[in-house]
Design a protein around this motif. Structure first.
Motif, PDB file in Angstrom:
ATOM      1  N   GLY A  42      33.482  48.530  37.842  1.00 19.61           N
ATOM      2  CA  GLY A  42      33.619  48.453  36.437  1.00 19.61           C
ATOM      3  C   GLY A  42      32.541  48.733  35.551  1.00 19.61           C
ATOM      4  N   ALA A  43      32.900  49.111  34.445  1.00 20.59           N
ATOM      5  CA  ALA A  43      31.517  49.149  33.098  1.00 20.59           C
ATOM      6  C   ALA A  43      31.557  47.926  32.305  1.00 20.59           C
ATOM      7  N   THR A  44      32.386  47.159  32.641  1.00 16.93           N
ATOM      8  CA  THR A  44      32.373  45.748  31.524  1.00 16.93           C
ATOM      9  C   THR A  44      32.487  44.544  32.673  1.00 16.93           C
ATOM     10  N   PHE A  45      32.489  43.352  32.009  1.00  8.98           N
ATOM     11  CA  PHE A  45      32.784  42.051  32.819  1.00  8.98           C
ATOM     12  C   PHE A  45      34.333  42.375  32.902  1.00  8.98           C
ATOM     13  N   GLN A  46      34.943  42.399  31.922  1.00  5.07           N
ATOM     14  CA  GLN A  46      36.450  42.313  32.056  1.00  5.07           C
ATOM     15  C   GLN A  46      36.896  43.249  33.392  1.00  5.07           C
ATOM     16  N   GLU A  47      36.384  44.229  33.472  1.00  2.88           N
ATOM     17  CA  GLU A  47      36.948  45.265  34.424  1.00  2.88           C
ATOM     18  C   GLU A  47      36.589  44.822  35.829  1.00  2.88           C
ATOM     19  N   ASN A  48      35.326  44.399  35.998  1.00  2.00           N
ATOM     20  CA  ASN A  48      34.661  43.809  37.235  1.00  2.00           C
ATOM     21  C   ASN A  48      35.704  42.444  37.556  1.00  2.00           C
ATOM     22  N   ALA A  49      35.892  41.586  36.571  1.00  4.76           N
ATOM     23  CA  ALA A  49      36.788  40.414  36.901  1.00  4.76           C
ATOM     24  C   ALA A  49      38.202  40.712  37.537  1.00  4.76           C
ATOM     25  N   LEU A  50      38.647  41.687  36.751  1.00  2.00           N
ATOM     26  CA  LEU A  50      40.025  42.317  37.419  1.00  2.00           C
ATOM     27  C   LEU A  50      39.932  43.043  38.707  1.00  2.00           C
ATOM     28  N   ILE A  51      38.971  43.592  38.947  1.00  5.38           N
ATOM     29  CA  ILE A  51      38.666  44.191  40.256  1.00  5.38           C
ATOM     30  C   ILE A  51      38.541  42.846  41.351  1.00  5.38           C
ATOM     31  N   LYS A  52      37.929  42.113  41.221  1.00  5.27           N
ATOM     32  CA  LYS A  52      38.037  40.940  42.129  1.00  5.27           C
ATOM     33  C   LYS A  52      39.283  40.000  42.236  1.00  5.27           C
ATOM     34  N   ALA A  53      39.955  40.117  41.149  1.00 11.82           N
ATOM     35  CA  ALA A  53      41.047  39.337  41.042  1.00 11.82           C
ATOM     36  C   ALA A  53      42.148  40.169  42.040  1.00 11.82           C
ATOM     37  N   ARG A  54      42.204  41.557  41.645  1.00  8.72           N
ATOM     38  CA  ARG A  54      43.100  42.174  42.416  1.00  8.72           C
ATOM     39  C   ARG A  54      42.931  42.339  43.773  1.00  8.72           C
ATOM     40  N   ALA A  55      41.630  42.428  44.156  1.00  3.71           N
ATOM     41  CA  ALA A  55      41.347  42.396  45.878  1.00  3.71           C
ATOM     42  C   ALA A  55      41.780  41.200  46.304  1.00  3.71           C
ATOM     43  N   ALA A  56      41.511  40.100  45.854  1.00  6.62           N
ATOM     44  CA  ALA A  56      41.786  38.845  46.423  1.00  6.62           C
ATOM     45  C   ALA A  56      43.347  38.591  46.336  1.00  6.62           C
ATOM     46  N   ALA A  57      44.064  39.016  45.419  1.00  2.00           N
ATOM     47  CA  ALA A  57      45.280  39.046  45.249  1.00  2.00           C
ATOM     48  C   ALA A  57      46.103  39.806  46.368  1.00  2.00           C
ATOM     49  N   ALA A  58      45.699  40.931  46.531  1.00  2.00           N
ATOM     50  CA  ALA A  58      46.143  41.941  47.467  1.00  2.00           C
ATOM     51  C   ALA A  58      45.872  41.685  49.062  1.00  2.00           C
ATOM     52  N   HIS A  59      44.811  40.929  49.085  1.00  2.00           N
ATOM     53  CA  HIS A  59      44.359  40.373  50.589  1.00  2.00           C
ATOM     54  C   HIS A  59      45.100  39.120  51.027  1.00  2.00           C
ATOM     55  N   THR A  60      45.499  38.322  49.935  1.00  2.00           N
ATOM     56  CA  THR A  60      46.180  37.064  50.311  1.00  2.00           C
ATOM     57  C   THR A  60      47.800  36.903  50.325  1.00  2.00           C
TER      58      THR A  60
END
Length: 196
Positions: free
Chosen positions: A44-62
């Protein structure tokens, strides 16, 4: 009633510890569980985009609702650098290397104003929230204090005469960028997971 499980999307042990302390009472009725899945590419280009990338990945995995944050230090004289690249600024992911590299880049610049930024994100299926908070201060000329982690030893918060690394954990956790961002986010999360 069983607490509702929520995954914290980080492999950073310091961050898990700090967030558990920061969230404290906000976790009532919620159980924070560690994330053991793959780390997503944070492009992501911003802190917000990267935080959402991480949260989406964790939600999808678990399959669980997920919390994540992306944070860093933004130095005015360096046009906001290291910003989203804070964790890897020196190319090594080693805190002391990053601190040394930042001090080298800043040199003897007279403008040493900076702020820690934190984007806190929540993802539960299609429901996504993200909040950004800033903690203003200045960059010291050398590291001071043995507490905290990351850039804490060279960051003097606005209005204080000590570095973030000289604050007790409870003092830092009451006023930090992470505390501010999650302070806004968690009531919205609780509304969805605990009171609904």
């Amino acid at each position: 009633m069983q607490p509702r499980r929520i995954v914290l999307a980080t492999h950073n042990a310091h961050k898990v510890e700090e967030l558990t302390r920061i969230l404290g009472p906000a976790l009532d009725g919620l159980e924070l569980v560690a994330y053991d899945g793959p780390e997503p590419v944070e492009d992501g280009a911003t802190f917000q985009e990267n935080a959402l990338i991480k949260a989406r990945a964790a939600a999808a995995h678990t399959g669980l609702p997920a919390l994540a944050d992306d944070s860093g230090i933004c130095v005015d004289a360096l046009d906001g650098a290291p910003g989203i690249h804070s964790a890897r600024y020196a190319g090594t992911r080693v805190d002391a290397d990053n601190v040394a590299h930042l001090l080298e880049q800043l040199g003897d610049a007279s403008d040493r104003s900076a702020q820690f930024a934190c984007a806190a994100a929540f993802v539960d299926g299609d429901d996504e929230l993200v909040e950004l908070a800033l903690w203003p201060g200045t960059v010291l000329s050398e590291p001071v204090g043995g507490g905290g982690f990351g850039y804490d030893p060279i960051f003097k918060p606005e209005g204080l005469s000590v570095s973030a690394a000289e604050l007790r954990p409870d003092e830092k956790n009451a006023i930090s960028h992470r505390a501010l961002a999650f302070g806004v986010l968690m009531p919205q999360v609780r509304e969805r997971l605990v009171t609904s």
